[in-house]
Motif scaffolding. Sequence first.
Motif, PDB file in Angstrom:
ATOM      1  N   HIS A  25      14.421  -8.268   0.752  1.00  0.00           N
ATOM      2  CA  HIS A  25      13.555  -7.092   0.736  1.00  0.00           C
ATOM      3  C   HIS A  25      12.289  -7.420   1.518  1.00  0.00           C
ATOM      4  N   ILE A  26      11.931  -6.566   2.444  1.00  0.00           N
ATOM      5  CA  ILE A  26      10.699  -6.729   3.210  1.00  0.00           C
ATOM      6  C   ILE A  26       9.728  -5.652   2.741  1.00  0.00           C
ATOM      7  N   ILE A  27       8.634  -6.092   2.146  1.00  0.00           N
ATOM      8  CA  ILE A  27       7.663  -5.179   1.545  1.00  0.00           C
ATOM      9  C   ILE A  27       6.300  -5.448   2.162  1.00  0.00           C
ATOM     10  N   ALA A  45       2.729   3.476  -3.289  1.00  0.00           N
ATOM     11  CA  ALA A  45       2.650   4.520  -2.269  1.00  0.00           C
ATOM     12  C   ALA A  45       2.040   3.977  -0.983  1.00  0.00           C
ATOM     13  N   GLY A  46       2.596   4.409   0.151  1.00  0.00           N
ATOM     14  CA  GLY A  46       2.055   4.019   1.438  1.00  0.00           C
ATOM     15  C   GLY A  46       2.426   2.634   1.898  1.00  0.00           C
ATOM     16  N   VAL A  47       3.298   1.965   1.157  1.00  0.00           N
ATOM     17  CA  VAL A  47       3.697   0.599   1.517  1.00  0.00           C
ATOM     18  C   VAL A  47       5.076   0.638   2.180  1.00  0.00           C
ATOM     19  N   PRO A  70       4.649  -7.794  -5.125  1.00  0.00           N
ATOM     20  CA  PRO A  70       5.457  -6.631  -5.479  1.00  0.00           C
ATOM     21  C   PRO A  70       6.842  -6.997  -5.996  1.00  0.00           C
ATOM     22  N   VAL A  71       7.186  -8.278  -5.961  1.00  0.00           N
ATOM     23  CA  VAL A  71       8.456  -8.754  -6.503  1.00  0.00           C
ATOM     24  C   VAL A  71       8.160  -9.618  -7.724  1.00  0.00           C
TER      25      VAL A  71
END
Length: 282
Positions: A56-58, A75-77, A116-117
Amino acid sequence: MLKTGKNSPATCCIEKQPYLISAQKEDRLQTRLARMMHMHDDRIEILQLRSGHGIHIIDGQEYETKQGDILVYNAGVPHEEMADAKNGMDILSCAIGNVSIKGLAPNVLFTQAYRPVIQDSPLYQDIGSLMSMLFSHFTSPHPSRELEHHLLCSLLLLVRNAAMGSERDDERKQKEIGDLVQRFIDEHYQEEISLQHIAQALHMSPYYLSHAFKRTTGYTPMNYVTRRRIGEAQSRLLSTDHTVTDIAYAVGYSSASNFHNAFKKMIGLSPQKYREFWRKQL
């Protein structure tokens, strides 16, 4: 399970009433198709990776994800998802709108200071239970708005707490990994060594190992190897009469020319000039 009463922590930092936009399950067949870079402004997405693994690329950062992980897309990421091509992933996800956390932008659960992970969280089962109830609620012919509100508030707070707690745990784990890698390099830098070799010896992913080590020491593993070799070479140049070639091989270089180039690039002098300079000072 987290309770949400009128004055509970779950509601005190949530300033508006969130609502469930969608709840869905994606199986291994569906997730084998990569989902390229995209983002949303009107929602937070929370994913529970129930089986399989992928990439996953965040927000420009690549994460190796696996069963047991919780992912959050604020939001917006921008983000994209690529499952293992053979095995795919089983994912349960919830998209939540109108999220307003005190002090944060709309539809943002926590700041970019937190990962975020969320991995290896003790809250994984509780988060999964809440998401399963929300999925059942979403597909129910007679949904309860009050139940949805309590479930969403509980989920948002639980994930927020898991992310913040995970960051502290992650810092500790990365420090432990960084120390382990450093000890390994200190013991083996005089041998033929590569990032892949270090990763295989320590049973870790090269990416995570390198990230943890740089975060701990400020150097990439191979930059640290070079510094250890050059540092040891400096000591030998000043304390022994060994030839430059012998010292090059002794500190881990496969050729004198590679050693000469690395030494001059880092120190500003060739090995021989370095030796001559310091011996004149004594």
